[in-house]
Design a protein around this motif. Structure first.
Motif, short mmCIF file in Angstrom:
data_model
loop_
_atom_site.label_atom_id
_atom_site.label_comp_id
_atom_site.label_asym_id
_atom_site.label_seq_id
_atom_site.Cartn_x
_atom_site.Cartn_y
_atom_site.Cartn_z
N SER A 1 -74.24 13.05 14.22
CA SER A 1 -73.10 12.24 15.24
C SER A 1 -73.35 11.24 15.79
CB SER A 1 -72.83 13.38 16.29
OG SER A 1 -73.62 13.79 17.11
N ARG A 2 -74.94 10.73 15.72
CA ARG A 2 -75.26 9.37 16.27
C ARG A 2 -74.62 8.41 15.37
NH1 ARG A 2 -81.83 10.72 16.79
NH2 ARG A 2 -81.49 12.67 17.72
N THR A 3 -74.50 8.44 14.24
CA THR A 3 -74.03 7.24 13.40
C THR A 3 -72.59 7.48 12.69
OG1 THR A 3 -75.64 8.24 11.53
CG2 THR A 3 -76.40 6.56 12.90
N LEU A 4 -72.26 8.73 12.62
CA LEU A 4 -70.95 8.93 12.05
C LEU A 4 -70.17 9.47 13.33
CD1 LEU A 4 -72.09 11.53 9.23
CD2 LEU A 4 -71.66 8.98 9.02
N ARG A 5 -68.75 9.12 12.90
CA ARG A 5 -67.61 9.49 13.82
C ARG A 5 -66.69 10.39 12.86
NH1 ARG A 5 -67.59 3.63 15.30
NH2 ARG A 5 -66.07 3.48 13.66
N ASN A 6 -65.84 11.28 13.55
CA ASN A 6 -64.99 12.12 13.01
C ASN A 6 -65.49 12.95 12.20
OD1 ASN A 6 -62.98 10.19 14.09
ND2 ASN A 6 -63.15 8.82 12.21
#
Length: 72
Positions: free
Chosen positions: A29-34
């Protein structure tokens, strides 16, 4: 139409498989959304001196791709 991509990750924790799974999602979740789901594909444990010291998981994390020009 929405598109979903799947990313495979590995994580480990001395506290257990659930903690390792949470760690994988938190790190992603630090680099990905959704992020939409996580599927635990494999479990593994590290044994040292006749005791389990680390719990490992291989997971597949799915996340929805954003449309071009879309910003959240």
């Amino acid at each position: 139409m929405s598109m979903v991509k799947v990313l495979e990750l590995s994580a480990q924790s001395p506290e257990g498989w659930e903690a390792a799974t949470r760690q994988a999602v938190e790190r992603a979740s630090r680099t990905l959304r959704n992020i939409r789901s996580v599927w635990v594909k494999e479990f593994e444990a590290v044994v040292e001196n006749n005791g389990v010291t680390q719990f490992r998981v291989n997971v597949k994390i799915s996340f929805e791709l954003e449309e071009a020009g879309s910003v959240e």
